[in-house]
Design a protein around this motif. Structure first.
Motif, PDB file in Angstrom:
ATOM      1  N   LYS A 166       0.863  -1.097   0.065  1.00  0.00           N
ATOM      2  CA  LYS A 166       0.120   0.072  -0.091  1.00  0.00           C
ATOM      3  C   LYS A 166       0.682   1.226   0.068  1.00  0.00           C
ATOM      4  O   LYS A 166       0.394   2.472  -0.375  1.00  0.00           O
ATOM      5  N   TYR A 167       2.080   1.247   0.493  1.00  0.00           N
ATOM      6  CA  TYR A 167       2.970   2.435   0.377  1.00  0.00           C
ATOM      7  C   TYR A 167       4.439   1.851  -0.135  1.00  0.00           C
ATOM      8  O   TYR A 167       4.741   0.791  -0.191  1.00  0.00           O
ATOM      9  N   THR A 168       4.881   3.164  -0.607  1.00  0.00           N
ATOM     10  CA  THR A 168       6.248   3.033  -1.243  1.00  0.00           C
ATOM     11  C   THR A 168       7.048   4.082  -0.561  1.00  0.00           C
ATOM     12  O   THR A 168       6.549   4.891   0.200  1.00  0.00           O
ATOM     13  N   PRO A 169       8.347   4.194  -0.976  1.00  0.00           N
ATOM     14  CA  PRO A 169       9.130   5.209  -0.436  1.00  0.00           C
ATOM     15  C   PRO A 169       8.647   6.622  -0.967  1.00  0.00           C
ATOM     16  O   PRO A 169       8.876   7.706  -0.141  1.00  0.00           O
ATOM     17  N   ALA A 170       7.961   6.717  -1.984  1.00  0.00           N
ATOM     18  CA  ALA A 170       7.710   7.855  -2.572  1.00  0.00           C
ATOM     19  C   ALA A 170       6.098   8.095  -2.214  1.00  0.00           C
ATOM     20  O   ALA A 170       5.547   9.171  -2.609  1.00  0.00           O
ATOM     21  N   SER A 171       5.372   7.406  -1.597  1.00  0.00           N
ATOM     22  CA  SER A 171       3.941   7.572  -1.027  1.00  0.00           C
ATOM     23  C   SER A 171       3.795   8.843  -0.274  1.00  0.00           C
ATOM     24  O   SER A 171       4.986   9.144   0.485  1.00  0.00           O
ATOM     25  N   PHE A 172       2.651   9.532  -0.250  1.00  0.00           N
ATOM     26  CA  PHE A 172       2.541  10.554   0.542  1.00  0.00           C
ATOM     27  C   PHE A 172       1.854  10.144   1.931  1.00  0.00           C
ATOM     28  O   PHE A 172       0.850   9.396   1.954  1.00  0.00           O
ATOM     29  N   LEU A 173       2.180  10.722   3.081  1.00  0.00           N
ATOM     30  CA  LEU A 173       1.522  10.626   4.147  1.00  0.00           C
ATOM     31  C   LEU A 173       1.098  12.019   4.498  1.00  0.00           C
ATOM     32  O   LEU A 173       1.873  12.996   4.354  1.00  0.00           O
ATOM     33  N   LEU A 174       0.297  12.246   5.545  1.00  0.00           N
ATOM     34  CA  LEU A 174      -0.142  13.164   6.121  1.00  0.00           C
ATOM     35  C   LEU A 174       0.261  13.877   7.524  1.00  0.00           C
ATOM     36  O   LEU A 174       0.100  12.897   8.407  1.00  0.00           O
ATOM     37  N   ASP A 175       1.188  14.873   7.470  1.00  0.00           N
ATOM     38  CA  ASP A 175       1.499  15.150   8.790  1.00  0.00           C
ATOM     39  C   ASP A 175       0.612  16.458   9.318  1.00  0.00           C
ATOM     40  O   ASP A 175       1.202  17.555   9.365  1.00  0.00           O
ATOM     41  N   THR A 176      -0.331  16.160   9.735  1.00  0.00           N
ATOM     42  CA  THR A 176      -1.382  17.206  10.073  1.00  0.00           C
ATOM     43  C   THR A 176      -1.716  16.992  11.606  1.00  0.00           C
ATOM     44  O   THR A 176      -1.742  15.492  12.096  1.00  0.00           O
ATOM     45  N   PRO A 177      -2.441  17.678  12.524  1.00  0.00           N
ATOM     46  CA  PRO A 177      -2.819  17.330  13.767  1.00  0.00           C
ATOM     47  C   PRO A 177      -3.923  16.177  13.691  1.00  0.00           C
ATOM     48  O   PRO A 177      -4.603  15.901  12.661  1.00  0.00           O
ATOM     49  N   LEU A 178      -3.578  15.214  14.655  1.00  0.00           N
ATOM     50  CA  LEU A 178      -4.477  13.989  14.682  1.00  0.00           C
ATOM     51  C   LEU A 178      -4.897  13.747  16.145  1.00  0.00           C
ATOM     52  O   LEU A 178      -4.278  14.084  16.987  1.00  0.00           O
ATOM     53  N   ARG A 179      -6.115  13.749  16.185  1.00  0.00           N
ATOM     54  CA  ARG A 179      -6.821  13.380  17.495  1.00  0.00           C
ATOM     55  C   ARG A 179      -7.406  11.762  17.495  1.00  0.00           C
ATOM     56  O   ARG A 179      -8.078  11.575  16.630  1.00  0.00           O
TER      57      ARG A 179
END
Length: 717
Positions: free
Chosen positions: A388-401
């Motif tokens: 589902k993920y590769t080194p070039a995949s995007f992740l979201l670095d935003t506030p998380l609750r």
């Protein structure tokens, strides 16, 4: 009535019979152990520790306790030395049969009057047996076994053989946290002499210590020690072992000590761990044999470097950060280092703590702590393996609750308390970002991560909680180091070990280790993780390793959320090394791993022989040129390119945005920021953390809204 009486007698007879059977079995076992050791006399012929990598003898040790002092031999001892100890402890030693009936009757009367065991009437035979084969608890059962074994010992061995064993093993107090055992060690410590050099008054002074070895020593209570010495000298004179003139000359001498030192045992942490492994593999009886040759995986150069780098590293930390000199309880800052050959699992170097004089507690094996960010590696491995993920995949670095049970919430934060919006998997891993890691693991599922952790060798029962990928489960340093061997080995895991082979004095092989190598991960995802771990060193949280000339290595920092533990696990294809720094009671370090553990690791790896080989790219991977800002395939006019590896079929298919709008999109969407793990954090920072994070969250949300508006304009979505 007769039936009831018979039933009562039977009920009483059964436990008595079982107790006799159990006692007889124990007696037989102890008799075999005692006889084997007395015949073999392991204190006479040394056990040789041989380094398998170099083939050289690295240590010669004596006895079951692996002492480095030369053992005494009774035929080389002056008669006044042996007589002094006999006068102090067992004046009828050469007349009884291992049991002093007169002494026993005297002790029995004292015990009856006291209603408890106050005296033992012990002979030298009994003292030797109690110290080596029985516990010290005062019970009638132990005394019964002691008496039987003492008689057996006297029947099978000469008085001189018993006395030699006793004088080599008698307990004479503690020094610098370790027991003083035998006349040789005591003579060196109190008089800086060997036993044959002792005068009669000095021998009597040492013999007087036995009665209260941690209280009535001549350095602590010289007057009491002198009184006891003079009583022993008088007994020697009465028995005719010294004449009147010798007695008077010795009794007139003042108590004069000349402090000496015991020979330093080389590689104390490694040898203590090696001895513990032999006990686990072969049992106590193996150490009772003399003339053993033990082939160990130790590399002397690496072990010396490990001891020096940990010592100098702790000294530097304590000098620069006053709060690290000790914790609130006065306990010192601790360090542990483990370095293994990933091809076999052989442990080349081991440091189990900060005090080499007390190496008994091995923090590489017996300590379990949270690995912090060092555990993230296996979350990313699970994500890569899921496809589902590769080194070039995007992740979201935003506030998380995260909603928890009982109306509780959890809000993970990054170490620098900042949010970056969209980040690639590579950037998230290299900068050890917490929030994207939690989001990614939530997407693939904690169960996948737990399975991966078990596959790579962790025995911990990990909790299925949102914070799992941040390393909240406790593991041992050896587990963590063994798990990281899958990366230089491209999927093969090895189990760390110290003991390779044991041979007896005739060269007969008693033990041979076969390295435990197991395929736990496919080579392709292991190689992708290797490329990410290389990135941590090139431009991530471990980039300062370049100062040590180690830009070619791979590894991962590990700082726990509360700054209590600092880790670094890194490797070359020839060596995997882990360093941990922390307090035993878990007091906060307030330092990141890059500040606390990384310098020790860098100093060690800089000084040891470790090559610069590169790993071959395995099958099942595709290499592509990628735009580092967008994560898409690179094209002319885009930044880069950088090369990334992907599992076959998982590489991106879209090309990076180009031209005017592409530049705007990159400036807004893929804005990059410098990052370095905070070196240290104050207690005030802990208290302010919660308030500051709310303000930062609002600023980040405004930025994210701006990013989303630009994204819609550029893509038309």
């Amino acid at each position: 009535m007769r039936r009831l009486r018979n039933a009562a007698l039977l009920t009483l007879a059964i436990p008595i019979y079982l107790a006799l059977v159990a006692t007889s079995g124990l007696l037989f076992k102890l008799d075999r152990q005692m006889s084997a050791e007395m015949r073999d006399r392991p204190w006479r012929e040394p056990t040789r520790i041989v380094s398998k990598p170099t083939g050289k003898v690295v240590a010669s040790v004596y006895g079951t306790d692996w002492r480095v002092t030369t053992p005494i031999q009774i035929d080389q001892m002056p008669e006044h030395v042996t007589s002094a100890f006999i006068a102090a402890e067992d004046v009828r030693f050469r007349k009884h049969f291992g049991i002093d009936l007169i002494g026993i009757m005297r002790a029995l009367l004292t015990n009856v009057r006291a209603g408890a065991i106050e005296q033992g009437g012990s002979t030298i035979h009994q003292q030797l047996i109690k110290a080596k084969y029985l516990h010290a608890e005062r019970t009638y059962r132990r005394k019964f076994l002691e008496i039987l074994l003492a008689a057996r010992l006297d029947f099978r061995f000469s008085k001189d053989e018993v006395l030699e064993a006793y004088l080599n093993d008698v307990y004479l107090g503690h020094h610098n946290g370790r027991p003083v055992l035998g006349v040789d060690e005591a003579a060196r410590l109190f008089f800086d002499k060997t036993p044959p050099q002792l005068r009669v008054d000095e021998a009597a002074l040492l013999a007087g210590i036995i009665r209260a070895p941690n209280r009535d020593t001549p350095d602590k209570r010289p007057e009491l020690a002198r009184t006891r010495r003079d009583a022993i000298l008088r007994t020697m004179q009465v028995q005719g072992w010294i004449d009147e003139d010798e007695y008077l000359r010795a009794a007139r001498r003042p108590v004069q000590l000349r402090a000496g030192q015991l020979p330093r045992q080389p590689y104390p942490f490694y040898l203590a761990a090696l001895r513990a492994e032999i006990l686990a593999e072969l049992g106590q009886n193996a150490l009772r044999r003399s003339g053993l040759e033990i082939i160990a995986e130790i590399h002397p150069v690496m072990q010396q470097s490990a001891e020096e780098s940990t010592r100098s590293g702790l000294r530097s930390l304590r000098s620069r950060h006053s709060w690290l000199r000790s914790d609130a309880k006065g306990d010192p800052l601790q360090v542990a280092l483990l370095s293994i050959d990933p091809a076999t699992g052989g442990i080349r170097a081991l440091v189990g703590g900060s005090n080499p004089a007390a190496p008994g507690f091995d923090r590489t094996l017996q300590m379990k702590r949270q690995p912090g960010s060092a555990f993230k590696t296996f979350a990313y491995l699970a994500a890569i393996n899921s496809r589902k993920y590769t080194p070039a995949s995007f992740l979201l670095d935003t506030p998380l609750r995260v909603e928890l049970a009982g109306n509780q919430t959890w809000e993970p934060r990054n170490y620098d308390e900042r949010f970056r919006g969209r980040v690639t998997v590579r950037e998230s891993f290299e900068k050890s970002l917490n929030v994207p890691t939690v989001r990614m693991t939530d997407e693939i599922g904690n169960r996948r991560l737990i399975r991966t952790a078990r596959d790579v060798g962790f025995a911990t029962d990990f909790p299925d909680i949102p914070a799992l990928p941040l390393g909240v489960g406790e593991v041992s340093l050896r587990e963590l180091t063994g798990a990281y061997t899958i990366f230089p080995n491209l999927g093969n895991r090895v189990t760390p070990f110290l003991l390779s082979e044991v041979r007896d004095r005739e060269g007969t092989q008693l033990f041979l280790r076969e390295p435990a190598i197991e395929r736990v991960v496919d080579p392709a995802p292991a190689y992708i993780m290797h490329s990410l771990l290389r990135g941590v060193v090139r431009q991530g949280t471990a980039s300062r390793l370049g100062r040590y000339g180690l830009s070619h290595v791979a590894g991962k920092t590990g700082t726990t959320n509360d700054y209590r533990d600092a880790w670094f696990v890194g490797y070359t294809p020839e060596l995997v090394t882990t360093v941990w720094v922390g307090f035993d009671r878990g007091s906060p370090l307030r330092l990141s791993s890059a500040e606390a553990a990384l310098p020790i690791w860098g100093t060690y790896m800089r000084d040891v022989p470790s090559g610069r080989k590169t790993l071959e790219v395995p099958e099942g991977l595709t290499e592509k040129r990628i735009d580092p800002e967008s994560g898409y395939l690179w094209a002319e006019g885009c930044p880069g390119p950088v090369r990334e590896v992907f599992l076959d079929g998982t590489a991106p298919s879209r090309r990076c945005p180009r031209g005017f709008f592409g530049k705007i999109a990159r400036d807004v969407l893929f804005e990059t920021e410098s990052f370095d793990e905070p070196a240290a954090i104050t207690f005030d920072k802990f208290r302010r953390w919660a308030a500051e994070i709310d303000q930062e969250r609002q600023r980040t949300e405004d930025r994210i809204q701006k990013i989303e508006r630009w994204w819609k304009r550029v893509t038309g979505s």
